[in-house]
Enzyme design. Structure first.
Site, PDB file in Angstrom:
ATOM      1  N   HIS A   1       0.826  -1.219   0.000  1.00  0.00           N
ATOM      2  CA  HIS A   1       0.000   0.000   0.000  1.00  0.00           C
ATOM      3  C   HIS A   1       0.855   1.262   0.000  1.00  0.00           C
ATOM      4  CE1 HIS A   1      -3.468  -2.586   0.969  1.00  0.00           C
ATOM      5  NE2 HIS A   1      -2.659  -3.169   1.853  1.00  0.00           N
TER       6      HIS A   1
ATOM      7  N   SER B   1      14.586  21.739 -15.975  1.00  0.00           N
ATOM      8  CA  SER B   1      13.401  22.578 -16.164  1.00  0.00           C
ATOM      9  C   SER B   1      13.791  23.852 -16.883  1.00  0.00           C
ATOM     10  CB  SER B   1      12.787  22.918 -14.800  1.00  0.00           C
ATOM     11  OG  SER B   1      11.866  23.983 -14.914  1.00  0.00           O
TER      12      SER B   1
ATOM     13  N   LYS C   1      15.919  21.852 -10.772  1.00  0.00           N
ATOM     14  CA  LYS C   1      15.237  20.598 -11.098  1.00  0.00           C
ATOM     15  C   LYS C   1      16.138  19.583 -11.807  1.00  0.00           C
ATOM     16  CE  LYS C   1      11.556  19.623 -10.553  1.00  0.00           C
ATOM     17  NZ  LYS C   1      10.384  19.908 -11.407  1.00  0.00           N
TER      18      LYS C   1
ATOM     19  N   GLU D   1       9.608   8.534 -16.746  1.00  0.00           N
ATOM     20  CA  GLU D   1       8.254   9.046 -16.979  1.00  0.00           C
ATOM     21  C   GLU D   1       7.779   8.731 -18.397  1.00  0.00           C
ATOM     22  OE1 GLU D   1       8.476  12.784 -13.819  1.00  0.00           O
ATOM     23  OE2 GLU D   1       8.523  13.181 -15.972  1.00  0.00           O
TER      24      GLU D   1
END
Length: 461
Positions: A156, A277, A283, A290
């Protein structure tokens, strides 16, 4: 030059229809398979006396010359010739003359395209398998470095029990091993030769189908001409296997994304496999993971596209089936592209062992071991579970870890507790004691890693 099928028609094809109907812009990647299949077909035609040996030799020589020209970038395919099959025949006829028109004797584009796709997919399955084995080898090497690296296991997405990074990686190795085995199983049904099935009902010519299969290294031929030209189960099956593979990559990507965040900080991705970024200078984004996660949906879509195309088709061939190639090609390209970048991303990432261990020491991941401690001393497990649950609640209220509770405090919860409880709930012991086959104990993990090494060696043969 008119259409190769134009004898029946009094009008030329409308330009809109020609563009809509043509598949050359995507099926041209089958040129090599189409030529190799045609060489085998011409060889058999000559051996069977359907065409003369001299004609067969002339056709074969022309096809080999054409293959070299295509691979040298000297050939421009024609949209008006519709597809790769008719382009090859047209180019061959232009090269060697009227004898080129004999190549299509005892053959239909229906069994020809079925052959080409099988030849192509057979090769691509081999390449995907190779990339998968490279990924598994990389994971194996990474796991061998981290048999003692303790980290939390999750259920979980909550810290559950302590394991090792090697054990975690072995879970993905097991997934990718199944993917390899699925591809090998798909290959059995891909590796069947349909040529000789004609449009749907075979041919009256005395073909030697087994000879063509032998020339093209197929272990078997299809046994029903209707099914042979209308079957795309093998393509759908590949896309299903590819979807499972992408699902495994996507799950792994999700964990890479989480682990590389500041909240986890379990790993740091190499700069070469990260992006930044345009506005935020600090970043470092896990874009590779992704994109792999995102591209999984493409392969699922390819599978659904093929299933949907085929679901309502009567026997035998229907033009709908031209839609099989773009979906299949996209699934192949996407899987290969993801594997090519995913493996070096893992090979170059830095593991933050200290943060993994620190996380394993929090969240009461040793609570089950404390309950097991009581059970081993004769307390029924359900009672032990309740006692430890109250101990955890006490720790939450007091801001303590289980190992920080004094023996006196523990004895107030149960007189069974003794000094040896602290060894039983130490993080290292919790991991090392789980020595069941398939468990996270370093000893068990090393046995599992040895089995993977043997499997890899056998799979590369």
């Amino acid at each position: 030059m008119g259409k190769l099928w134009g004898g029946r028609f009094a009008k030329t094809t409308d330009k809109l229809v020609e563009d809509f109907h043509s598949s050359i812009h995507f099926d041209q990647r089958l040129y090599r398979q189409d030529i190799l299949g045609s060489i085998a077909h011409a060889t058999m035609l000559g051996e069977q006396g359907i065409i003369t040996p001299a004609e067969a030799d002339q056709i074969i020589a022309g096809l080999k010359e054409l293959l070299a020209e295509i691979e040298a970038g000297k050939v421009q395919f024609d949209v008006a010739a519709e597809d790769i099959h008719m382009n090859i025949e047209k180019l061959l006829t232009e090269k060697i003359g009227a004898v080129g028109k004999k190549l299509h004797t005892a053959r239909s584009r229906n069994d020809q395209v079925a052959l080409d796709i099988r030849l192509y997919l057979r090769e691509e399955i081999g390449q995907v398998k190779h990339l998968l084995l490279e990924l598994i080898e990389t994971l194996l090497e990474l796991a061998q470095q981290h048999t003692e690296t303790v980290m939390p296991g999750y259920t979980h997405l909550q810290r559950a029990q302590p394991i090792t990074l090697a054990h975690h990686l072995l879970a993905y190795i097991a997934m990718f091993q199944r993917d390899v085995e699925r591809l090998q199983d798909v290959l059995k049904r891909v590796n069947v030769c349909p040529l000789g099935s004609g449009a749907l009902a075979g041919t009256t010519f005395p073909l030697n189908r087994e000879r063509v299969a032998e020339l093209l290294d197929f272990p078997a031929i299809t046994m029903n001409s209707l099914d042979a030209v209308s079957d795309r189960d093998f393509a759908i099956e590949f896309c299903a296997a590819a979807s499972l593979l992408m699902m495994h990559l996507s799950r792994f990507s999700e964990e890479i994304i989480l682990w590389s965040s500041s909240e986890f900080a379990f790993i740091e991705l190499d700069d070469a496999f990260s992006t930044g970024s345009s506005i935020m200078p600090q970043k470092k984004n896990p874009d590779v993971a992704e994109l792999v996660r995102g591209k999984t949906g493409r392969v699922y879509g390819d599978l659904m596209a093929l299933l949907t195309v085929m679901k309502g088709l009567p026997l035998a061939y229907n033009k709908d089936m031209q839609e099989d190639k773009e979906a299949l090609f996209d699934a192949i390209d996407t899987v290969k592209g993801c594997l090519l970048v995913f493996t070096p991303m893992l090979a170059t990432m830095k593991v933050r062992e200290d943060n993994m261990r620190k996380a394993a020491q929090g969240g009461f991941t040793n609570a089950t071991d404390l309950a097991d401690y009581l059970a081993k001393k004769g307390v029924p497990f359900r009672e032990a579970h309740e006692i430890v649950g109250k101990a955890v609640l006490y720790c939450v209220e007091q801001g303590k870890a289980l190992e920080e509770v004094t023996l006196e405090e523990y004895r107030q919860m149960s007189p069974v507790f003794a000094e040896d409880l602290y060894e039983a709930i130490s993080i290292d012991y919790c991991v090392q004691a789980r020595q069941v086959p398939g468990g996270p104990a370093p000893a068990a993990v090393r046995i599992a890693l040895q089995q993977v090494e043997k499997w890899l060696a056998a799979s590369r043969q």
